[in-house]
Each structure stands twice: as C-alpha cells, then as structure tokens.
Design an enzyme around this catalytic site. Structure first.
Site, PDB file in Angstrom:
ATOM      1  N   CYS A   1       4.499  -3.811   5.280  1.00 38.16           N
ATOM      2  CA  CYS A   1       4.604  -4.013   6.654  1.00 38.16           C
ATOM      3  C   CYS A   1       4.590  -5.405   7.370  1.00 38.16           C
ATOM      4  O   CYS A   1       4.947  -5.441   8.431  1.00 38.16           O
ATOM      5  CB  CYS A   1       3.475  -2.819   7.308  1.00 38.16           C
ATOM      6  SG  CYS A   1       4.019  -1.119   6.628  1.00 38.16           S
TER       7      CYS A   1
ATOM      8  N   SER B   1       0.759   3.668   1.847  1.00 38.19           N
ATOM      9  CA  SER B   1       1.203   4.171   3.190  1.00 38.19           C
ATOM     10  C   SER B   1       2.249   3.419   4.083  1.00 38.19           C
ATOM     11  O   SER B   1       3.121   4.029   4.749  1.00 38.19           O
ATOM     12  CB  SER B   1       0.087   4.183   4.448  1.00 38.19           C
ATOM     13  OG  SER B   1      -0.513   2.791   4.315  1.00 38.19           O
ATOM     14  N   CYS B   2       2.308   2.232   3.697  1.00 37.33           N
ATOM     15  CA  CYS B   2       3.395   1.510   4.716  1.00 37.33           C
ATOM     16  C   CYS B   2       4.040   0.228   3.926  1.00 37.33           C
ATOM     17  O   CYS B   2       4.983  -0.216   4.596  1.00 37.33           O
ATOM     18  CB  CYS B   2       2.494   0.595   5.669  1.00 37.33           C
ATOM     19  SG  CYS B   2       1.448  -0.779   5.080  1.00 37.33           S
ATOM     20  N   GLY B   3       3.997   0.184   2.589  1.00 40.90           N
ATOM     21  CA  GLY B   3       4.706  -0.979   1.980  1.00 40.90           C
ATOM     22  C   GLY B   3       4.551  -2.414   2.417  1.00 40.90           C
ATOM     23  O   GLY B   3       3.488  -2.701   2.998  1.00 40.90           O
TER      24      GLY B   3
ATOM     25  N   THR C   1       0.752  -1.174   0.098  1.00 35.79           N
ATOM     26  CA  THR C   1       0.132   0.055  -0.121  1.00 35.79           C
ATOM     27  C   THR C   1       0.649   1.190   0.068  1.00 35.79           C
ATOM     28  O   THR C   1       2.034   1.259   0.327  1.00 35.79           O
ATOM     29  CB  THR C   1      -0.939   0.244   1.129  1.00 35.79           C
ATOM     30  OG1 THR C   1       0.107   0.414   2.343  1.00 35.79           O
ATOM     31  CG2 THR C   1      -1.666  -1.128   1.423  1.00 35.79           C
TER      32      THR C   1
END
Length: 275
Positions: A119, A115-117, A113
């Site tokens: 994660c 926002s966070c890769g 995503t």
C-alpha cells in the site's frame, strides 16, 4: 504446514454458550530469497516477507517476482525450493546465469501484509513497471451471461474458504467461462501471485485471452499484477478503488465490479462485454 488451523471457541447463541472447535485460515510468514549470479559467484538476498496461507509457496514466489518485473519468463528461473531448515517458511529462487535483477528494485522495502499488500506505493507513477504485454490488439467479446456464472464456479473450488470463510480467492477462466485454475490465500495479492506463478509453470503467459475473477475488491495492486500477466478482463465481486479504475482505463483493460447474482458494473473497457 496446513492451510487450516483448529481453535477452541465459545459460541454464543442467545443466552447459550457452547464450547466448539472452529476452523481458521492459517497465516504464516513467507520469506522469499533470491539467488543470482555475480562475478564473485552466486549470492543470495532476502527480498520479501509476506504473510500468507501455506500452500503453493513456490508459485507465490515466482508470481511475485514476475509481477514486480524481476523475472520476465519461466526460463529466467533455474530452481525454486523451500529452505530445508526453516519449517517451510523460506523459499529460495535461483535465477539463470546471465539474468541480473535490478539491484535498486531489490533494495526497496518489499514487506507486505495480508490485508493491503504494498500500500505504500502511493500512485501509478510510483509503481510503473515496464509492461509491453498488453500492447497486442484483441477482439474479445464476452456475453454478459458468462460473467454472471463466474463467482459460483470459483466458490465451488474454494475448499479452505468453505471451512473457514477467511480466504480470498481468484481464478482465471477462458472467454467462454470455463475454469482454467484457481488459487486462494489469506492475502488477496498472494492469491493472485500464486495464480500467476502457476500460469508461468504451465506456460500460459500471456493471459491475454482469459478472464480474471477476484473474490473481493479490485485494488490498484491487483490490477497492476493482472496487467503484468497480460490479463485484459478483470471481474471482481467487490468494489474497485479509484486508482484501480484509473490504471485499468490507462492500460485498456476491462474492469467489472460488484459482480453479484445477475448484476455488475462495468468501469472500463465496456466494448468487450456483449449485452
């Protein structure tokens, strides 16, 4: 497909309401499909979908494959192209005959995503990829005053951020502070993959005599990607995470955070920064 999208907004100032056009950073999905040779001939496999800002998509695909350890050089790739019937949101990467990707790695869930890769990779051990590129000795010495100049140079190059305020940027500099190249994206991990993909195209790897600047925080994933590209000095405008510091220390990298004005913190590798 444009990197900037216009939107009609109501701007509130005190008790006043104004109808205005606002500029937004475009966010669209990009699917990366890998084509590789088997005994039955070439086969294609979808390996990743990431939300990104359109632009430099071919660099993004190659940078992603490199930092995930699927390719090790630009010679591993014979062709990178957009699919002709998908509005620019699918990229095919064709591997050279004889280059066989790790099928187990390909079968992992590569969804990321903006926002966070990735994660879901919970620890250093869970994402450890063979990385010998940092093993070379170095005698890098960078004046602290050079570090101070990097953010302003990056901001001057962030054209979409200037209009939207909604993108992450990253850049590589030589050790005297001269800008080599910069990329930006709605996802910080995508911006770095684009940058590394461009470095692959330009024959610059390994980047062991360069400085990486990040416009935001330094996450574990960004440090891991930098390590795969041979980068030994990372400066971030924002804070590093605990895993980012641990990984940078383990791999002998210099990690600078909270770079704002004429101040910053050195978390690891202080020997390369000359005060």
């Amino acid at each position: 497909m444009q990197a900037v999208t216009q939107a009609q907004v109501k701007k509130i100032t005190g008790s006043d309401i104004l109808e205005e056009q606002d500029m937004l950073a475009t966010e669209e999905p990009l699917e990366i499909r890998l084509s590789y040779y088997t005994q039955a001939g070439y086969t294609a496999k979808s390996i990743s979908v990431t939300m990104r800002t359109p632009g430099n998509d071919l660099e993004l695909a190659k940078g992603f494959l490199y930092t995930e350890g699927i390719i090790s050089s630009r010679e591993d790739v014979t062709e990178t192209r957009h699919a002709s019937d998908t509005n620019g949101n699918v990229v095919y990467v064709t591997l050279a005959q004889g280059v066989m990707p790790d099928i187990v790695r390909l079968e992992r869930n590569f969804y990321t995503t903006s926002s966070c890769g990735v994660c879901g990779k919970a620890s250093i051990e869970a994402v450890r990829t063979a990385c010998n590129i940092l093993d070379t000795k170095d005698h890098i010495e960078i004046p602290h005053s050079t570090i101070y100049t990097l953010p302003a140079t990056l901001r001057a190059q962030q054209s979409v951020f200037e209009h939207t305020g909604g993108l992450h940027g990253c850049a590589i500099f030589d050790t005297t502070g001269n800008l080599v190249m910069t990329r930006e994206d709605v996802g910080r991990h995508n911006a770095l993959d684009k940058l590394i993909g461009a470095a692959i195209d330009n024959g610059l790897l390994p980047l062991n005599d360069h400085i990486l600047l990040l416009s935001g925080r330094a996450s574990f994933e960004l440090v891991q990607k930098a390590a795969m590209a041979g980068i030994k000095v990372i400066a971030a405008v924002g804070a590093p995470s605990s895993l980012a510091v641990q990984l940078a220390d383990e791999w002998g990298m210099t990690l600078v955070g909270f770079l704002r004005g004429e101040r910053f913190n050195i978390y690891t590798g202080a020997q390369r920064i000359v005060i």
